[in-house]
Write a protein that holds these residues in place. Sequence first.
Motif, short mmCIF file in Angstrom:
data_model
loop_
_atom_site.label_atom_id
_atom_site.label_comp_id
_atom_site.label_asym_id
_atom_site.label_seq_id
_atom_site.Cartn_x
_atom_site.Cartn_y
_atom_site.Cartn_z
N GLY A 85 0.82 -1.21 0.00
CA GLY A 85 0.00 0.00 0.00
C GLY A 85 0.85 1.26 0.00
O GLY A 85 1.95 1.28 0.56
N HIS A 109 0.21 5.36 0.89
CA HIS A 109 -0.83 6.22 1.48
C HIS A 109 -0.24 7.53 1.97
O HIS A 109 0.98 7.64 2.17
CB HIS A 109 -1.48 5.54 2.70
CG HIS A 109 -1.56 4.05 2.62
ND1 HIS A 109 -2.55 3.39 1.94
CD2 HIS A 109 -0.76 3.08 3.12
CE1 HIS A 109 -2.36 2.08 2.03
NE2 HIS A 109 -1.27 1.86 2.74
N ASP A 158 -1.13 -0.69 10.80
CA ASP A 158 -2.20 -0.51 9.82
C ASP A 158 -3.26 -1.58 10.07
O ASP A 158 -3.24 -2.65 9.48
CB ASP A 158 -1.63 -0.63 8.40
CG ASP A 158 -2.67 -0.46 7.32
OD1 ASP A 158 -3.85 -0.28 7.66
OD2 ASP A 158 -2.30 -0.51 6.14
N THR A 200 3.82 -0.23 8.64
CA THR A 200 3.89 1.00 7.86
C THR A 200 5.30 1.57 7.95
O THR A 200 5.82 1.78 9.05
CB THR A 200 2.87 2.03 8.35
OG1 THR A 200 1.55 1.50 8.15
CG2 THR A 200 2.99 3.33 7.58
N ILE A 250 -0.37 4.68 -8.24
CA ILE A 250 -1.68 5.13 -7.77
C ILE A 250 -2.53 5.57 -8.94
O ILE A 250 -2.07 6.29 -9.83
CB ILE A 250 -1.53 6.30 -6.77
CG1 ILE A 250 -0.78 5.83 -5.52
CG2 ILE A 250 -2.89 6.87 -6.39
CD1 ILE A 250 -0.57 6.92 -4.51
N HIS A 259 -7.86 10.59 -6.91
CA HIS A 259 -6.75 10.68 -5.97
C HIS A 259 -5.97 11.96 -6.26
O HIS A 259 -5.63 12.24 -7.42
CB HIS A 259 -5.83 9.47 -6.10
CG HIS A 259 -4.85 9.34 -4.97
ND1 HIS A 259 -3.72 10.12 -4.88
CD2 HIS A 259 -4.84 8.55 -3.87
CE1 HIS A 259 -3.05 9.81 -3.79
NE2 HIS A 259 -3.70 8.85 -3.16
N VAL A 308 5.03 10.14 2.67
CA VAL A 308 4.04 9.09 2.43
C VAL A 308 4.36 7.90 3.31
O VAL A 308 5.46 7.78 3.87
CB VAL A 308 4.00 8.65 0.95
CG1 VAL A 308 3.51 9.77 0.05
CG2 VAL A 308 5.36 8.16 0.50
N ASP A 309 3.40 6.98 3.40
CA ASP A 309 3.60 5.71 4.11
C ASP A 309 3.48 4.56 3.11
O ASP A 309 2.59 4.53 2.27
CB ASP A 309 2.53 5.51 5.20
CG ASP A 309 2.76 6.39 6.41
OD1 ASP A 309 3.91 6.87 6.57
OD2 ASP A 309 1.81 6.58 7.18
N SER A 326 2.92 0.49 3.20
CA SER A 326 2.50 -0.55 4.15
C SER A 326 2.58 -1.93 3.54
O SER A 326 2.28 -2.12 2.36
CB SER A 326 1.08 -0.28 4.65
OG SER A 326 0.15 -0.35 3.59
#
Length: 376
Positions: free
Chosen positions: A274, A276, A284, A290, A323, A328, A337-338, A340
Amino acid sequence: MITYKNIDVVFDDFHALPGFNLTIEAGEFFTLLGPSGCGKSTALRTLAGFIDPTAGDVYVDGARVTHLPSQRRQIGMVFQNYALFPTMTVRENIAFGLKVSGVSKAETTRRVDEIANAVELDSVQLGKGVTELSGGQQQRVAIARALVLRPKILLLDEPLSNLDAKLRHQLRGQLKELQEQFGITTVYVTHDQDEALTMSTRIAVMNKGRIEQVGTPQEVYMRSATEFVCNFIGDVNRLAAGTVAALSAYPYGTRGTAPLNPASPSYVRVEKVGLHAPAGNAYDGGARLTLPGTVRSRQYHGVYSSYRVELDVRDGGVAKGIIQESGHPGFAPGDRVDVSIDPADVLQYPAANAQEPVQTLQEQTLQAPIPAGASR
């Protein structure tokens, strides 16, 4: 339906197929997948009767056909270049095998018309020379010529490789529909992993004449048996040492599976990662670790954008996230950003058999999920 039993194929001092064993079930769309020179076409041509094995046997419906002439094996074959006769019309090309077999003129006409309709070739196209047709139409002629003989088995040797990307994608679906319509056992050779995943009932991934894994598309993709298969199938990311160490220490890392080994080559599939906006929380939902990072670059692809993210964790490498643009806001270079990852999604292989990394340490990547509508 089809069995290769201890097949060896040797060309001079080159061992193309060493101890090759494989069973293909009736009605399957079975794909031999692998890089150039891995032996997949050799295996196909051995089944077709164009290559005599040095040792071992080939069986079809329980009957030994190892040294049976190819024309007596009830096998139809479509070659990469289609092998059509340029001086004949489309109808004459399709009818050629029936004519050689002594089928009556009336029966030949009926069967050619029937198969032409099935592969969507109209009466006008039947009267044209094959050189007047597009690449996609020529491919359908080659398939019709093979199917009109009503073979038990259809062999396809990279039949889409000479077509442009858009037509290749379109004809994949048509080939699969034809195979299902006729219910014919089909063996397909390709180096294109996307073709294999989208069309096959099962796949055999080959490397240097040997089978690395046999399974459904989902099995070879999600549960790759070897490091070679993991790297060859789909988009995969080799995890940098710092990322693996963080995942192995994560309290939810076992989740019913063996703990991660920081010393083992470790990979994660793109759909399992992920990307995010920062949440300020290393947990998470209790299942994913994360890792914070900073966006270093963005590439716009229309439907989606890809990002390179430098992870904060020591020796964490660079993460590449994808993405979907629609809905978005996207990220810009310099944004935090993260990334995960669920440790249970990590694929690990024995360190003793470790292969060279797919990328250098500076280029090691994690990739985020490709949302619906995006392409790889």
